[in-house]
Design an enzyme around this catalytic site. Structure first.
Site, PDB file in Angstrom:
ATOM      1  N   PRO A   8       0.792  -1.232   0.000  1.00  0.00           N
ATOM      2  CA  PRO A   8       0.000   0.000   0.000  1.00  0.00           C
ATOM      3  C   PRO A   8       0.825   1.283   0.000  1.00  0.00           C
ATOM      4  CG  PRO A   8      -0.879  -1.552   1.597  1.00  0.00           C
ATOM      5  CD  PRO A   8       0.376  -2.162   1.043  1.00  0.00           C
ATOM      6  N   ASN A   9       0.403   2.199  -0.821  1.00  0.00           N
ATOM      7  CA  ASN A   9       0.934   3.564  -0.924  1.00  0.00           C
ATOM      8  C   ASN A   9       2.282   3.664  -1.638  1.00  0.00           C
ATOM      9  OD1 ASN A   9      -1.222   5.025   0.439  1.00  0.00           O
ATOM     10  ND2 ASN A   9      -0.555   3.944   2.284  1.00  0.00           N
ATOM     11  N   ARG A  16       4.925  11.061  -2.574  1.00  0.00           N
ATOM     12  CA  ARG A  16       4.610  10.864  -1.163  1.00  0.00           C
ATOM     13  C   ARG A  16       5.829  11.158  -0.295  1.00  0.00           C
ATOM     14  NH1 ARG A  16       4.617   4.827   1.335  1.00  0.00           N
ATOM     15  NH2 ARG A  16       3.669   5.363   3.320  1.00  0.00           N
ATOM     16  N   TYR A  21      10.987   9.255   1.509  1.00  0.00           N
ATOM     17  CA  TYR A  21      11.081   8.156   0.542  1.00  0.00           C
ATOM     18  C   TYR A  21      11.829   8.522  -0.745  1.00  0.00           C
ATOM     19  CZ  TYR A  21       7.566   6.139   3.623  1.00  0.00           C
ATOM     20  OH  TYR A  21       6.915   5.652   4.723  1.00  0.00           O
ATOM     21  N   ASN A  73       8.165  -5.211   0.087  1.00  0.00           N
ATOM     22  CA  ASN A  73       7.994  -4.054   0.954  1.00  0.00           C
ATOM     23  C   ASN A  73       6.502  -3.977   1.248  1.00  0.00           C
ATOM     24  OD1 ASN A  73       7.661  -1.621   2.211  1.00  0.00           O
ATOM     25  ND2 ASN A  73       9.009  -0.486   0.831  1.00  0.00           N
ATOM     26  N   ALA A  76       2.694  -0.219   5.268  1.00  0.00           N
ATOM     27  CA  ALA A  76       2.166  -0.216   6.642  1.00  0.00           C
ATOM     28  C   ALA A  76       1.611  -1.572   7.073  1.00  0.00           C
ATOM     29  CB  ALA A  76       1.091   0.863   6.771  1.00  0.00           C
ATOM     30  N   ASP A  86       0.862 -14.757   7.818  1.00  0.00           N
ATOM     31  CA  ASP A  86       0.472 -16.158   7.590  1.00  0.00           C
ATOM     32  C   ASP A  86       0.671 -16.562   6.134  1.00  0.00           C
ATOM     33  OD1 ASP A  86      -0.147 -16.498  10.236  1.00  0.00           O
ATOM     34  OD2 ASP A  86      -2.325 -16.419   9.976  1.00  0.00           O
ATOM     35  N   GLU A  97      12.241  -8.998   3.526  1.00  0.00           N
ATOM     36  CA  GLU A  97      11.448  -7.776   3.760  1.00  0.00           C
ATOM     37  C   GLU A  97      12.339  -6.542   3.582  1.00  0.00           C
ATOM     38  OE1 GLU A  97       8.798  -7.898   7.153  1.00  0.00           O
ATOM     39  OE2 GLU A  97       9.392  -5.872   7.728  1.00  0.00           O
ATOM     40  N   HIS A  99      12.429  -2.159   3.607  1.00  0.00           N
ATOM     41  CA  HIS A  99      11.831  -0.838   3.848  1.00  0.00           C
ATOM     42  C   HIS A  99      12.781   0.227   3.337  1.00  0.00           C
ATOM     43  CE1 HIS A  99       8.666  -2.642   6.134  1.00  0.00           C
ATOM     44  NE2 HIS A  99       9.573  -3.383   6.731  1.00  0.00           N
ATOM     45  N   ILE A 100      12.240   1.154   2.596  1.00  0.00           N
ATOM     46  CA  ILE A 100      13.058   2.232   2.027  1.00  0.00           C
ATOM     47  C   ILE A 100      13.593   3.131   3.140  1.00  0.00           C
ATOM     48  CG2 ILE A 100      12.959   4.289   0.552  1.00  0.00           C
ATOM     49  CD1 ILE A 100      10.721   2.698  -1.040  1.00  0.00           C
ATOM     50  N   ARG A 106      11.874   5.967  13.131  1.00  0.00           N
ATOM     51  CA  ARG A 106      10.641   6.729  12.926  1.00  0.00           C
ATOM     52  C   ARG A 106       9.655   6.493  14.077  1.00  0.00           C
ATOM     53  NH1 ARG A 106       8.532   5.778   7.087  1.00  0.00           N
ATOM     54  NH2 ARG A 106       7.320   7.632   7.624  1.00  0.00           N
TER      55      ARG A 106
HETATM   56  C1  DQA Z   1       7.818   1.591   4.441  1.00  0.00           C
HETATM   57  C2  DQA Z   1       7.751   1.945   5.932  1.00  0.00           C
HETATM   58  C3  DQA Z   1       6.340   1.756   6.453  1.00  0.00           C
HETATM   59  O1  DQA Z   1       6.289   2.091   7.836  1.00  0.00           O
HETATM   60  C4  DQA Z   1       5.371   2.647   5.715  1.00  0.00           C
HETATM   61  O2  DQA Z   1       4.058   2.413   6.162  1.00  0.00           O
HETATM   62  C5  DQA Z   1       5.483   2.495   4.243  1.00  0.00           C
HETATM   63  C6  DQA Z   1       6.799   2.367   3.631  1.00  0.00           C
HETATM   64  C7  DQA Z   1       9.215   1.905   3.845  1.00  0.00           C
HETATM   65  O3  DQA Z   1       9.462   1.455   2.741  1.00  0.00           O
HETATM   66  O4  DQA Z   1      10.020   2.610   4.465  1.00  0.00           O
HETATM   67  O5  DQA Z   1       4.485   2.550   3.518  1.00  0.00           O
HETATM   68  O6  DQA Z   1       7.589   0.204   4.285  1.00  0.00           O
END
Ligand code: DQA
Length: 143
Positions: A8-9, A16, A21, A73, A76, A86, A97, A99-100, A106
């Site tokens: 998401p997002n 964003r 990011y 990634n 949230a 699961d 996993e 995360h950028i 944070r």
């Molecule tokens: C994220 C970090 C998450 O907390 C956030 O909700 C994101 C992006 C990152 O790539 O840093 O959407 O996964």
């Protein structure tokens, strides 16, 4: 064959919170992943969804579709989705996993990952480079 999933997002990369990011877009990221895959000698398929269920289905079907590992990634969803956890633990492929941003630097709610424990490893705070490192880990068999 590596599956790169963004949750998401992440379709909003570049627009964003660029201070967090960066200014590059999802398309830029996906092209980079394809280039890195070519360098590493592994085909890469990139997908993004804002829908949890869609991500679950891609993960559930990944092995049957011939993938050998997953970079994800989860956005949230990382912080609360037991369904995603699961789905990862319920299939055999190694998952890394990414995360950028540095989630540990944070807000408190971002410090918890419910998915990392069922992944082979987690990379956080290294920007887009994290995706390349995750792909390298999968290719090396340490994923
Ligand atoms: C994220 C970090 C998450 O907390 C956030 O909700 C994101 C992006 C990152 O790539 O840093 O959407 O996964």
């Amino acid at each position: 064959m590596i599956l790169v999933l963004n949750g998401p997002n992440l379709n909003r990369l570049g627009l964003r919170e660029p201070g967090v990011y960066g200014s590059q877009t999802l398309e830029d990221l996906e092209r980079l992943c394809e280039t890195w895959g070519a360098e590493l000698g592994v085909p890469v398929t990139c997908r993004q969804s804002n829908y949890e269920g869609q991500l679950l289905e891609w993960i559930q079907d990944a092995e049957a579709h011939g993938f050998s590992g997953i970079v994800i990634n989860p956005g949230a969803l990382t912080h609360y989705s037991y369904a995603l956890r699961d789905a990862i633990s319920g299939q055999p492929l190694p998952v890394v996993e990414v995360h950028i941003s540095n989630v540990d630097a944070r807000e408190e709610f971002r410090h918890r990952s419910v998915t990392a424990a069922v992944c082979k490893g987690k990379i956080s705070g290294l920007g887009f480079l994290g995706y390349r490192l995750a792909m390298e880990a999968l290719v090396e068999g340490n994923g």
